[in-house]
Design a protein around this motif. Structure first.
Motif, PDB file in Angstrom:
ATOM      1  N   ARG A 250       0.816  -1.215   0.000  1.00  0.00           N
ATOM      2  CA  ARG A 250       0.000   0.000   0.000  1.00  0.00           C
ATOM      3  C   ARG A 250       0.855   1.273   0.000  1.00  0.00           C
ATOM      4  N   GLY A 251       1.946   1.220  -0.754  1.00  0.00           N
ATOM      5  CA  GLY A 251       2.791   2.391  -0.928  1.00  0.00           C
ATOM      6  C   GLY A 251       3.890   2.568   0.104  1.00  0.00           C
ATOM      7  N   SER A 252       3.942   1.723   1.128  1.00  0.00           N
ATOM      8  CA  SER A 252       4.968   1.844   2.169  1.00  0.00           C
ATOM      9  C   SER A 252       5.953   0.687   2.083  1.00  0.00           C
ATOM     10  N   LEU A 253       7.231   0.995   2.257  1.00  0.00           N
ATOM     11  CA  LEU A 253       8.264  -0.032   2.283  1.00  0.00           C
ATOM     12  C   LEU A 253       8.100  -0.845   3.559  1.00  0.00           C
ATOM     13  N   ILE A 254       7.881  -2.167   3.416  1.00  0.00           N
ATOM     14  CA  ILE A 254       7.666  -2.994   4.606  1.00  0.00           C
ATOM     15  C   ILE A 254       8.787  -3.994   4.853  1.00  0.00           C
ATOM     16  N   LYS A 255       9.599  -4.285   3.828  1.00  0.00           N
ATOM     17  CA  LYS A 255      10.696  -5.233   4.039  1.00  0.00           C
ATOM     18  C   LYS A 255      11.777  -5.023   2.989  1.00  0.00           C
ATOM     19  N   THR A 256      13.027  -5.168   3.420  1.00  0.00           N
ATOM     20  CA  THR A 256      14.175  -5.151   2.519  1.00  0.00           C
ATOM     21  C   THR A 256      14.917  -6.471   2.681  1.00  0.00           C
ATOM     22  N   TYR A 257      15.141  -7.154   1.579  1.00  0.00           N
ATOM     23  CA  TYR A 257      15.907  -8.398   1.576  1.00  0.00           C
ATOM     24  C   TYR A 257      17.316  -8.103   1.091  1.00  0.00           C
TER      25      TYR A 257
ATOM     26  N   LEU B  60      18.475 -16.516  -9.654  1.00  0.00           N
ATOM     27  CA  LEU B  60      18.539 -16.684  -8.210  1.00  0.00           C
ATOM     28  C   LEU B  60      17.141 -16.820  -7.633  1.00  0.00           C
ATOM     29  N   ARG B  61      17.033 -17.570  -6.539  1.00  0.00           N
ATOM     30  CA  ARG B  61      15.783 -17.648  -5.795  1.00  0.00           C
ATOM     31  C   ARG B  61      16.060 -17.256  -4.354  1.00  0.00           C
ATOM     32  N   ILE B  62      15.309 -16.276  -3.859  1.00  0.00           N
ATOM     33  CA  ILE B  62      15.393 -15.860  -2.464  1.00  0.00           C
ATOM     34  C   ILE B  62      14.139 -16.354  -1.763  1.00  0.00           C
ATOM     35  N   ASP B  63      14.304 -17.061  -0.670  1.00  0.00           N
ATOM     36  CA  ASP B  63      13.165 -17.517   0.112  1.00  0.00           C
ATOM     37  C   ASP B  63      12.623 -16.330   0.893  1.00  0.00           C
ATOM     38  N   SER B  64      11.362 -15.979   0.673  1.00  0.00           N
ATOM     39  CA  SER B  64      10.813 -14.771   1.296  1.00  0.00           C
ATOM     40  C   SER B  64      10.659 -14.905   2.804  1.00  0.00           C
ATOM     41  N   LEU B  65      10.679 -16.136   3.332  1.00  0.00           N
ATOM     42  CA  LEU B  65      10.571 -16.324   4.778  1.00  0.00           C
ATOM     43  C   LEU B  65      11.926 -16.307   5.465  1.00  0.00           C
ATOM     44  N   THR B  66      12.904 -17.017   4.888  1.00  0.00           N
ATOM     45  CA  THR B  66      14.219 -17.130   5.535  1.00  0.00           C
ATOM     46  C   THR B  66      15.243 -16.144   4.990  1.00  0.00           C
ATOM     47  N   GLY B  67      15.030 -15.643   3.772  1.00  0.00           N
ATOM     48  CA  GLY B  67      16.003 -14.758   3.142  1.00  0.00           C
ATOM     49  C   GLY B  67      17.154 -15.499   2.486  1.00  0.00           C
ATOM     50  N   THR B  68      17.153 -16.819   2.510  1.00  0.00           N
ATOM     51  CA  THR B  68      18.228 -17.619   1.924  1.00  0.00           C
ATOM     52  C   THR B  68      18.198 -17.530   0.403  1.00  0.00           C
ATOM     53  N   THR B  69      19.379 -17.323  -0.206  1.00  0.00           N
ATOM     54  CA  THR B  69      19.494 -17.234  -1.656  1.00  0.00           C
ATOM     55  C   THR B  69      20.111 -18.511  -2.204  1.00  0.00           C
ATOM     56  N   THR B  70      19.494 -19.076  -3.242  1.00  0.00           N
ATOM     57  CA  THR B  70      20.009 -20.266  -3.912  1.00  0.00           C
ATOM     58  C   THR B  70      20.001 -20.038  -5.416  1.00  0.00           C
ATOM     59  N   VAL B  71      20.747 -20.882  -6.144  1.00  0.00           N
ATOM     60  CA  VAL B  71      20.699 -20.856  -7.607  1.00  0.00           C
ATOM     61  C   VAL B  71      19.512 -21.707  -8.032  1.00  0.00           C
ATOM     62  N   HIS B  72      18.572 -21.094  -8.726  1.00  0.00           N
ATOM     63  CA  HIS B  72      17.365 -21.805  -9.159  1.00  0.00           C
ATOM     64  C   HIS B  72      17.547 -22.450 -10.534  1.00  0.00           C
ATOM     65  N   ALA B  73      18.273 -21.778 -11.415  1.00  0.00           N
ATOM     66  CA  ALA B  73      18.490 -22.291 -12.770  1.00  0.00           C
ATOM     67  C   ALA B  73      19.824 -21.786 -13.287  1.00  0.00           C
TER      68      ALA B  73
END
Length: 197
Positions: A101-108, A147-160
């Motif tokens: 709704r227009g407000s920054l709520i999370k930064t990964y 890259l794939r970032i898990d939105s819950l844990t923030g973990t980054t992996t190679v997806h493809a």
């Protein structure tokens, strides 16, 4: 609305760029929300701009302008899940931002699970989508991976792809990418990649 009328008539037109908030400076990523609102990562103005369905253009979000003028930390990609859930990434793929709704709520903070072969992990536009299973996907053009970032844990992996390895369209190497850029999801969360080279 203005946009739907143009779409219905197959009319090709300039949607924006007429000055003021509608003036763009190196627009890169673009995403259309289900409501028809258009969001643009306008890199050299350090902003995300929104075009409402009636054609009104406004600045949705801004980031800090660097003193040296470089735009690596500006916005390069944007993804609108809906008008109230907007995601964006910076150009060197170190940050993903979520707006509600227009407000920054999370930064990964993106931490690559490999050593870059080219010294950066740039994505100069279009390489950001978010699926229905908590996955945030980014294009890393120079390292030829998604890259794939898990939105819950923030973990980054190679997806493809394989970091630093490029491929073509043969059966042997069709799992490899070569400068992947634009990303899109279909209604079943299948991921499509515009593999530039």
């Amino acid at each position: 609305t203005t946009q739907s009328a143009k779409a219905a008539s197959n009319q090709v037109s300039t949607l924006s760029g007429q000055g003021g908030a509608g003036e763009f400076t190196n627009p890169r990523g673009i995403s259309v929300a289900p409501s028809g609102e258009v969001f643009i990562a306008d890199t050299d103005s350090y902003s995300i701009k929104k075009i409402a369905t009636n054609g009104v253009i406004s600045v949705f979000a801004t980031t800090t302008v660097k003193v040296d003028g470089n735009t690596e930390q500006s916005f390069c990609s944007v993804y609108a899940r809906d008008s109230d859930d907007i995601w964006a990434s910076n150009c060197n793929n170190t940050k993903v931002y979520r707006y509600s709704r227009g407000s920054l709520i999370k930064t990964y903070t993106v931490t690559r699970p490999y050593t870059s072969t080219n010294g950066n992990a740039f994505d100069w536009g279009g390489g950001l989508v978010v699926d229905g299973y908590g996955g945030i996907f980014l294009s890393d053009e120079g390292n030829h991976v998604i890259l794939r970032i898990d939105s819950l844990t923030g973990t980054t992996t190679v997806h493809a792809g394989t970091p630093g390895a490029t491929g073509g369209n043969s059966d042997a190497d069709k799992g490899l990418l070569n400068l992947p850029r634009g990303l899109a999801l279909d209604s079943k969360n299948n991921l499509f990649v515009a593999d530039t080279w």
